[in-house]
Design a protein around this motif. Structure first.
Motif, PDB file in Angstrom:
ATOM      1  N   GLY A 215      13.185  48.878  45.109  1.00 35.84           N
ATOM      2  CA  GLY A 215      14.362  49.539  45.646  1.00 35.84           C
ATOM      3  C   GLY A 215      13.989  50.803  46.376  1.00 35.84           C
ATOM      4  N   PHE A 222      19.689  57.096  45.090  1.00 28.99           N
ATOM      5  CA  PHE A 222      20.735  56.353  44.374  1.00 28.99           C
ATOM      6  C   PHE A 222      20.651  56.662  42.890  1.00 28.99           C
ATOM      7  N   ASP A 223      21.810  56.535  42.217  1.00 31.99           N
ATOM      8  CA  ASP A 223      21.792  56.878  40.790  1.00 31.99           C
ATOM      9  C   ASP A 223      21.679  55.625  39.928  1.00 31.99           C
ATOM     10  N   ARG A 224      21.612  55.833  38.649  1.00 34.11           N
ATOM     11  CA  ARG A 224      21.359  54.725  37.734  1.00 34.11           C
ATOM     12  C   ARG A 224      22.460  53.673  37.775  1.00 34.11           C
ATOM     13  N   LEU A 227      21.965  51.527  40.765  1.00 30.83           N
ATOM     14  CA  LEU A 227      20.822  50.642  40.525  1.00 30.83           C
ATOM     15  C   LEU A 227      21.230  49.462  39.658  1.00 30.83           C
ATOM     16  N   ASP A 228      21.984  49.754  38.604  1.00 30.37           N
ATOM     17  CA  ASP A 228      22.429  48.673  37.718  1.00 30.37           C
ATOM     18  C   ASP A 228      23.303  47.669  38.452  1.00 30.37           C
ATOM     19  N   LEU A 231      21.157  45.422  40.614  1.00 26.67           N
ATOM     20  CA  LEU A 231      20.391  44.449  39.833  1.00 26.67           C
ATOM     21  C   LEU A 231      21.285  43.282  39.401  1.00 26.67           C
TER      22      LEU A 231
ATOM     23  N   ARG B 209      17.880  61.367  40.437  1.00 21.14           N
ATOM     24  CA  ARG B 209      18.232  60.139  41.139  1.00 21.14           C
ATOM     25  C   ARG B 209      16.977  59.457  41.683  1.00 21.14           C
ATOM     26  N   PHE B 210      17.129  58.195  42.078  1.00 20.67           N
ATOM     27  CA  PHE B 210      15.969  57.405  42.465  1.00 20.67           C
ATOM     28  C   PHE B 210      15.754  57.400  43.973  1.00 20.67           C
ATOM     29  N   VAL B 213      11.936  52.586  43.464  1.00 23.00           N
ATOM     30  CA  VAL B 213      11.653  51.907  42.191  1.00 23.00           C
ATOM     31  C   VAL B 213      10.844  50.680  42.558  1.00 23.00           C
ATOM     32  N   ARG B 224      15.659  42.401  31.506  1.00 26.20           N
ATOM     33  CA  ARG B 224      16.469  43.556  31.868  1.00 26.20           C
ATOM     34  C   ARG B 224      16.310  44.710  30.867  1.00 26.20           C
TER      35      ARG B 224
END
Lengths: 253, 253, 253, 253, 253, 253
Positions: A215, A222-224, A227-228, A231, B209-210, B213, B224
């Motif tokens: 990603g 982007f935040d968690r 991301l979730d 996915l 934040r990302f 990844v 997961r």
């Protein structure tokens, strides 16, 4: 030729798809008369020719191990894109993006290979993009898996692979997801891809586990939660591709 | 020279660290007398020299935009590793891994740059691995950020950057995580890296934040829950690195 | 870490040294944990990392001869200099200067090697300039000798070298000399080097004999008296370096 | 075609020459109909075709300076030597030796050029070895000087060079010397060159000053007395070549 | 040195030749002291140095076949032409034209070789253009044949070729023809070549059969009658060259 | 999609065709959504994707001439052939055969272009062989002409080409002919090609004149009568291809 079409309802996306909808995906087996396995895969207007070339023997560093090897090379035809790109053969070197995707495809396929069962054989997957409209690497992985499966079957028929256990330990497919205008979308076409704030490629096995997760925040990080969400979308898209791969491979070649 | 050491208690890991513990991290600023910013960063025995070279002007495709550019080049010295590798300059071409990491570093840094505020200046980050012991790309990103910050300050002093808004919109750091013997570990050293079933590099901004990844199943695919565990570890490691970067940069150069 | 400093008295030179005075020279052994021998050598602000990589076996053309081989590769980090240079790996080819210096370093070290005593082992000296301020090739030769000596000792300890006679037949070091404003100077820094009318690199064995003499008139040709003066300076500088190398190597690693 | 033969008396050398005797040297002007200056030079069986190509304008980094530029490229035909060598064009890169000699020739010629008087013109000297028998670089320098002089005269005739002062500030020639079986010899042929303990190339101006001195100990290092002896021989050989160059250039082309 | 001159009568052509007249052709054998066969061939001002290098053994793909191999490499010196061209070794790759001509020369010579009689020997023909004035490839083929013949004779003398049947099954030569101002001309010089509407290179054996026919319409396409006229001219020109080759080879080397 | 099939009667050829019979030829226009012109052409099992990319402007050497330029690049996918070939992009250089064919295609198309009428536009024809079974270069030329025609029409529609005279001065097509077992055959498939004693590629305009004639004796040289027979066959094959091209282009895209 098999087609996995899903009709779009809302006008939300560039091409009228729902956010969680794949483009029409087709996987045409036996496209080339020479290769041990060959597939023309389409994700919408993205078309990739995947050929599997099986040769006896392995690279020097693997000789005598009793184990095989699988690798991949990805490339785009110069005018597969909107603007003609220089040929890498003419420039005399391979660009970073090409290298990166070739390595990704190879790793993805090796994740479902039992090298012992493959024996000392080498399979090279060539994935040449004939027309690009976003998602060329994910289409390549999805199609290359089918070409690989056909090459394995061919080699079993020729007794080049003699192991009783299947060299393929599962299926593998890939899809892109991304956030466009704050909405998470499945299987981005080119127009969506260039506008995506976040872009992610996910490679899954047929049983829903991850082989690769890549990603990238194109604009803002982007935040968690985002991301979730991505996915989740990707896992459901890969499940659909797994289903299609199985259907396509059930037809005798 | 600043050091972020955390003492290990249990003998669980190769070097006695706890699963969620970084190696000793040091960031030495002003390492080179020539570069506009320069840092020798260490993550344990991994040592990377990061220099930031700022030049006025931008690549041709960006001219007249009023916006700057940031890019990176990564390389390993031939004997930075246990076995000597061929020089890419001698082989006459750059390998896929080198390309891939150079691109990753560049993207990571660009995620915290306001190109308008940077103005038409170009900053090249050279990240040369002097000694490798796992995590060279994450050390490079973490160190390169500090070199970049120093180059920006230098350019502000020289009035090459005249914008009132800060060209740096945040900090960025990176760390590797992986599953070794079913245990999720933070900041893998080489010995752990080669044994990892899953290997992930995570690039975060200082606010958690990302930016990137990149997870890869080396052996069996990961599920997961494993992915979630690794992301938790990485986020906490990046927070620690962010803290260190801020401390290091508070000291006047 | 060992230091051979000599205090400057007169303000004649750019950095206050006397004409016949070396810059502060340091030779730090054991800099890298991987290499069989490794040295960070400094001649003033010039810093070169020299690693010695020993592998069993020799190139094909030497197989079965019972004799070993020693070679060297020199390179500069892109921002080791005042202005960033392109990476030779990115350009895809090695420049003439790089080639020339790599060959010079290799020849210089081979002058003090007894190939029979070395046995069929190959030692590659990598000399990477981390920071350049004139005299990088002479610093590289001087430091590489110490790395080479450490690699030989290591191999004797591992019984890879079993000969009773020492593979090293002497020490070797190098220094630059030049005529700046009609004054012959020892060990030119960058500022002096660019102004030199004549520039000479001299490689000597510890007993004061010549391995290489490379003198170049940058502006006007030089006469025999000038040549003689430069050689005198160089021989005395090399004697000092020889002394330092011996001191540094006396300390057990 | 002009010839500078000197008869050999004693049988001491491979080809019967005295130690201080040049091989028969010939310099044939006007060898090519296309080049602005062209010379086929022979030192015994060594034959080098030197062409001077003059074009208006200078490389970008020199534009607007009012000064010209002179550079050189050296190469060997694949079968100029006893055993056929690979073409560097086929291998795709230039070797270190080729680079080194090209640079040496360029530097040597630039030592006798007044760039202001040359004006913004560029002269490229191509020195292609048609047959090699030792001393190819020294023959190349000696012949290239004559081709350069002819190109300058041609350009003066065409009013491309308009300065009243001569762009050539002197003549330049080169010769090899070496110690074979402890005897210092002038102008080594191939058989002597491979046996030389020390090998030196010396480039002198016509008035006996040095442009380049490059001495290398092939086996054992050499001492100061040996160095002095070689320099004496070289200076006298260069004086002879200077005499020949002048004679050859006196004949109108 | 042998010369096949034919006096021109009418002023029709650039150099006064009749349309069906060759330029003066000379073939000088034994030009190089190193090569097994060597020839300096001239077609007017076009001069090509052809050397034949014979080595025992064959490329890997031919080993154990009992058959030999013949191949060729063509190149132009940078200033063999009116304007200096870049060296292909410096550019790092061989251009299309060079490749094409090298392949043509190799195929032409292989047409008159009995590989069984040659035995497992490889002959490489290097054809280096020293001066170009049109027809370099045809001069190269014509001269290379003579160098090849000399190398075969040399190898028979050395008993490297032991077959009783002659490895050479005939002679081979080549000539260019073209239509200039609607007139078919034999053996075009450069001035004619650039003006030719149609350009054709014809390779014939001594008995008048064709090995290669390569005709290209530079401007307007040509019709069958024009093609026939050009073939007639070429066949007669090749017959003349065959005659010359035989005469030249009759003289003992 | 248009098809020009001709049924075979006698069992003489490998695939049952008469000696003077083409394989089934199809030309599918509009294959790619990006290119200004695109064609998938098949000669039997040989399949080549030809795309025409039109850009405004011309190469530097042609700027300001008011004339356009047309060029071509040919390549084979690695597994288009029976055995996988290395990618030229991976090897880092283009082989001689690839170069040669690219140049042939470019010349052939330029023979029917009026550069003045084209205006300062450049058209690049990319001919990528997806599957090879003999005659790839002739299929490429035949298909590329149609792609070129479509690109010209597109550019006229966009007013990029504004001349009233047609930039296309005629049609151009190509076919291979050869002698197999003493029988002259039209349009060789791979199996015939490898057995051919003589192999010829002929490029004709629609009115039956020659653009290129390239005949090669693979084994024994061929005589004039054989050459004449092959030319007759080729001209009739090209006439058939011309007919097909016209039919295909009549259909509005």
């Amino acid at each position: 030729m098999s087609t996995a079409g899903t009709a779009g309802l809302e006008g939300l996306r560039y091409d009228g798809r729902r956010p969680d909808q794949l483009r029409p995906v087709t996987i045409e087996r036996g496209w080339s008369k020479h290769a041990e396995g060959s597939v023309l895969v389409s994700f919408g207007d993205t078309r990739v020719l995947c050929t599997a070339s099986l040769t006896e023997g392995v690279p020097r560093w693997r000789k005598g191990s009793g184990e095989g090897w699988v690798t991949a090379e990805y490339a785009m035809l110069p005018r597969s894109t909107n603007t003609r790109g220089d040929r890498e053969s003419v420039r005399g070197k391979i660009g970073g993006r090409t290298h990166e995707i070739s390595r990704l495809i190879g790793r993805s396929l090796r994740a479902v290979i039992d090298f012992k069962a493959l024996g000392e054989n080498t399979i090279v997957l060539d994935c040449d993009v004939l027309q690009a409209d976003g998602g060329t690497r994910t289409a390549a992985i999805t199609g290359a898996y089918v070409a690989l499966a056909d090459a394995v079957t061919w080699a079993q028929g020729k007794r080049l692979i003699r192991s009783k256990s299947n060299p393929l330990t599962g299926t593998v497919g890939a899809v892109s997801v991304g956030i466009v205008g704050s909405v998470p979308l499945l299987d981005l076409c080119y127009e969506e891809d260039v506008r995506a704030e976040t872009d992610m490629n996910v490679v899954c096995t047929g049983d829903g586990r991850f082989v690769e997760v890549q990603g990238t925040a194109e604009g803002v990080p982007f935040d968690r939660a985002e991301l979730d969400g991505l996915l989740d979308l990707a896992v459901s898209g890969c499940a659909e591709l797994d289903q299609l791969q199985r259907e396509v491979l059930e037809v005798p070649k």
